[in-house]
Design a protein around this motif. Structure first.
Motif, PDB file in Angstrom:
ATOM      1  N   GLU A   3       0.844  -1.204   0.000  1.00 36.77           N
ATOM      2  CA  GLU A   3       0.000   0.000   0.000  1.00 36.77           C
ATOM      3  C   GLU A   3       0.874   1.247   0.000  1.00 36.77           C
ATOM      4  OE1 GLU A   3      -3.385  -0.468   3.156  1.00 36.77           O
ATOM      5  OE2 GLU A   3      -1.563  -1.445   3.855  1.00 36.77           O
ATOM      6  N   ARG A   4       0.447   2.218  -0.753  1.00 31.08           N
ATOM      7  CA  ARG A   4       1.061   3.540  -0.681  1.00 31.08           C
ATOM      8  C   ARG A   4      -0.090   4.537  -0.743  1.00 31.08           C
ATOM      9  NH1 ARG A   4       2.640   7.728   0.703  1.00 31.08           N
ATOM     10  NH2 ARG A   4       4.024   9.170  -0.388  1.00 31.08           N
ATOM     11  N   HIS A   5      -0.365   5.135   0.400  1.00 35.77           N
ATOM     12  CA  HIS A   5      -1.428   6.141   0.448  1.00 35.77           C
ATOM     13  C   HIS A   5      -0.820   7.478   0.839  1.00 35.77           C
ATOM     14  CE1 HIS A   5      -3.627   2.445   0.807  1.00 35.77           C
ATOM     15  NE2 HIS A   5      -3.460   2.329   2.107  1.00 35.77           N
ATOM     16  N   GLU A  22       4.663  -1.274  -9.098  1.00 29.84           N
ATOM     17  CA  GLU A  22       5.818  -0.971  -8.243  1.00 29.84           C
ATOM     18  C   GLU A  22       5.900   0.518  -7.993  1.00 29.84           C
ATOM     19  OE1 GLU A  22       9.745  -1.919  -9.847  1.00 29.84           O
ATOM     20  OE2 GLU A  22      10.601  -1.862  -7.821  1.00 29.84           O
ATOM     21  N   CYS A  23       6.052   0.894  -6.732  1.00 28.54           N
ATOM     22  CA  CYS A  23       6.233   2.303  -6.380  1.00 28.54           C
ATOM     23  C   CYS A  23       7.582   2.763  -6.914  1.00 28.54           C
ATOM     24  CB  CYS A  23       6.193   2.464  -4.858  1.00 28.54           C
ATOM     25  SG  CYS A  23       6.415   4.181  -4.334  1.00 28.54           S
ATOM     26  N   GLY A  24       7.607   3.977  -7.460  1.00 27.79           N
ATOM     27  CA  GLY A  24       8.873   4.553  -7.939  1.00 27.79           C
ATOM     28  C   GLY A  24       9.893   4.665  -6.813  1.00 27.79           C
ATOM     29  N   GLY A  25       9.419   4.682  -5.581  1.00 30.10           N
ATOM     30  CA  GLY A  25      10.317   4.778  -4.419  1.00 30.10           C
ATOM     31  C   GLY A  25      10.727   3.424  -3.862  1.00 30.10           C
ATOM     32  N   GLY A  56       4.242   3.214  -9.832  1.00 34.96           N
ATOM     33  CA  GLY A  56       3.030   3.129  -9.025  1.00 34.96           C
ATOM     34  C   GLY A  56       2.157   4.370  -9.055  1.00 34.96           C
ATOM     35  N   ILE A  57       2.768   5.528  -8.938  1.00 36.65           N
ATOM     36  CA  ILE A  57       2.007   6.778  -8.826  1.00 36.65           C
ATOM     37  C   ILE A  57       1.071   7.009 -10.018  1.00 36.65           C
ATOM     38  CG2 ILE A  57       3.880   8.158  -9.862  1.00 36.65           C
ATOM     39  CD1 ILE A  57       1.856   9.447  -6.922  1.00 36.65           C
ATOM     40  N   THR A  58       1.406   6.443 -11.182  1.00 34.37           N
ATOM     41  CA  THR A  58       0.556   6.649 -12.358  1.00 34.37           C
ATOM     42  C   THR A  58      -0.733   5.821 -12.279  1.00 34.37           C
ATOM     43  OG1 THR A  58       1.589   4.874 -13.662  1.00 34.37           O
ATOM     44  CG2 THR A  58       2.579   7.063 -13.826  1.00 34.37           C
ATOM     45  N   LYS A 108       8.275  15.412  -6.492  1.00 37.08           N
ATOM     46  CA  LYS A 108       8.504  13.994  -6.225  1.00 37.08           C
ATOM     47  C   LYS A 108       8.591  13.201  -7.528  1.00 37.08           C
ATOM     48  CE  LYS A 108       5.115  13.277  -3.164  1.00 37.08           C
ATOM     49  NZ  LYS A 108       4.497  12.347  -2.234  1.00 37.08           N
ATOM     50  N   TYR A 109       9.026  11.938  -7.395  1.00 35.08           N
ATOM     51  CA  TYR A 109       9.152  11.033  -8.541  1.00 35.08           C
ATOM     52  C   TYR A 109       9.967  11.666  -9.672  1.00 35.08           C
ATOM     53  CZ  TYR A 109       5.799   8.592  -5.757  1.00 35.08           C
ATOM     54  OH  TYR A 109       5.199   7.967  -4.702  1.00 35.08           O
ATOM     55  N   THR A 110      10.943  12.464  -9.264  1.00 39.00           N
ATOM     56  CA  THR A 110      11.835  13.197 -10.151  1.00 39.00           C
ATOM     57  C   THR A 110      13.170  13.200  -9.433  1.00 39.00           C
ATOM     58  OG1 THR A 110      10.262  14.662 -11.260  1.00 39.00           O
ATOM     59  CG2 THR A 110      12.338  15.646 -10.654  1.00 39.00           C
TER      60      THR A 110
HETATM   61 MO   LIG Z   1       4.623   5.360  -5.238  1.00 29.75          MO
END
Ligand SMILES: [Mo]
Ligand SMILES: Nc1nc2c(c(=O)[nH]1)N[C@H]1C(S)=C(S)[C@@H](COP(=O)(O)O)O[C@H]1N2
Length: 430
Positions: free
Chosen positions: A114-116, A160-163, A262-264, A287-289
């Motif tokens: 989970e990523r909230h 997959e989360c970018g992080g 993931g964020i997308t 973020k994600y950059t």
């Molecule tokens: Mo993420």
């Protein structure tokens, strides 16, 4: 069937005792003792006395009644998501999938990471709406019931989360179970409506090139996505592993963007605003950059590059003496299918090709297995994935040379587990 491995079957194909990938598939070949086939989970100090195999106590009484919705065995209570420490009252944080506890390629829905950013909204599907507007001929509003009537398709996909794995950027190797380090990735069967159907119904203006996707959580999380990708293979996900999407994964609808970070994959999707430029939202700028050594920033790096991870043996597990073991792991790539996974037991000096377990699917987890005759001496285990584009997972020093030390996202370097003579396993940079 159980029998000793003949010594001629144990000829190593790479240093440190890595055996030919087909060894376990040969008829009649099994591990030397039944005990080694058990998991490498750290053993209890005093294991309970075994039931009499000929007369176990549970055959003497009727079992439990039926249940409306099943749950895992009470003996598997330790298999849970690892909830991150940075929880805030606003619900910003993560929970990791315990990758080292799972097998095969599908992540059970209750263990999907989970990523909230703002907690899990409680959305009533009867009153939720999805709106498509902006540069379209006919702005559309869908109910969930409407969406459920459209033609659907299913795909097994990782998210997959970018992080994910960002502790790999740390100066010192982090000591955690594999999942609590790399488990911001999970894989599920997602079923939903191809987004191209809905966009075509709305009639996209030829001037349009981007879409701003927005979720219905308290922060109205939004990201900009190229229209071409959404038309190509994105979908509005309604089902996850056969049942409706779980609340924490986006119920009642989420965007599914195969192979992209993931964020997308916007959860609790409520709006798709068709435009001709990215909105430069917080999630694609702050973020994600990442800042590169050149001073330029890497942005909109949507595709998750190929990666692999040995889940067994892995930190927290224990090897039980010199013997033949199966090295097990996962590989995945946002660019397509995994074409090869190699494993090393000598820190990358020599490599043996692992067996890829069927099915091998695009933008999906691939399970790899490799037989290993551990001689009981210190060893360095690595895995290296190659995908169908020819991209090879990089060593850590190569990744750092390319990206510098300011990185936080998109860490996909080769992971190294050190096996000690006493069978303990730790994370090292080697
Ligand atoms: Mo993420
Ligand atoms: N609406 C909304 N969508 C979201 C998020 C969020 O917080 N809100 N988090 C994103 C991020 S950063 C990731 S990695 C994935 C996580 O998906 P999961 O929680 O289903 O694993 O969802 C994405 N979609």
């Amino acid at each position: 069937m159980a029998g000793k491995l003949a010594s001629e079957d144990l000829i190593a194909v790479a240093g440190g005792g890595l055996l030919h990938r087909r060894l376990f598939l040969k008829a009649g070949l099994v591990l030397a003792t039944a005990q080694t086939a058990t998991s490498l989970r750290a053993e209890e100090a005093s294991p309970p006395k075994a039931e009499d195999p000929a007369d176990p106590s549970w055959i003497h009484k009727t079992g439990l009644p039926f249940t409306g919705y099943g749950a895992p065995s009470k003996y598997e209570k330790h298999v849970v998501r690892n909830i991150g420490g940075n929880r805030t009252p606003q619900g910003d944080g993560v929970s990791w999938t315990p990758l080292e506890e799972l097998e095969g390629i599908v992540t059970p829905s209750g263990l999907h990471f989970e990523r909230h950013h703002d907690g899990v909204p409680e959305i009533d599907p009867a009153v939720h709406r999805l709106v498509i507007h902006g540069l379209v001929q006919r702005p559309l509003e869908f109910t969930v019931a409407n969406l459920l009537r459209y033609p659907m398709r299913s795909r097994f996909l990782f998210i997959e989360c970018g992080g994910n794995s960002n502790a790999g950027w740390h100066e010192e190797p982090i000591q955690r179970p594999a999942g609590a380090f790399h488990g911001l990735v999970s894989c599920a069967e997602w079923t939903g409506v191809p987004l191209s159907l809905l966009l075509n119904e709305a009639g996209v203006d030829p001037k349009a090139s981007w879409v701003i996707a927005e979720g219905a959580d308290a922060g109205l999380l939004n990201v900009s996505l190229p229209l071409s990708k959404l038309m190509d293979d994105a979908m509005v996900g309604l089902y996850q592993n056969g049942e409706r999407v779980r609340p924490e994964n986006g119920y009642p609808i989420r965007l599914i963007v195969p192979g992209w970070e993931g964020i997308t994959n916007v959860k609790w999707l409520r709006r798709l605003h068709v435009t001709d430029a990215p909105a430069m939202t917080r999630n694609e700028t702050a973020k994600y950059t990442e800042l590169l050594p050149s001073g330029k920033a890497r942005m909109f790096t949507f595709v998750m590059d190929a990666k692999s991870l040995i889940t067994s043996p892995s930190p927290g597990q224990k090897m039980h003496g010199a013997n033949v073991y199966e090295i097990r792991g996962l590989a995945w790539s946002g660019s397509g299918k995994i074409s090869k996974v190699e494993v090393s037991a000598d820190g990358g000096k020599s490599w043996a090709e692992a067996e890829l377990q069927d099915p091998v699917m695009s933008q999906c987890f691939t399970r790899f297995r490799s037989p290993w005759a551990w001689d009981g001496k210190a060893a360095l285990l690595k895995s290296r994935a190659t995908d169908e584009t020819g991209y090879v997972q990089p060593e850590r020093d190569v990744l750092i040379k390319e990206r510098g030390r300011e990185g936080y996202f998109h860490y996909n370097a080769i992971v190294c587990w050190a096996v000690d003579e006493d069978g303990t396993i730790s994370h090292v940079y080697a």
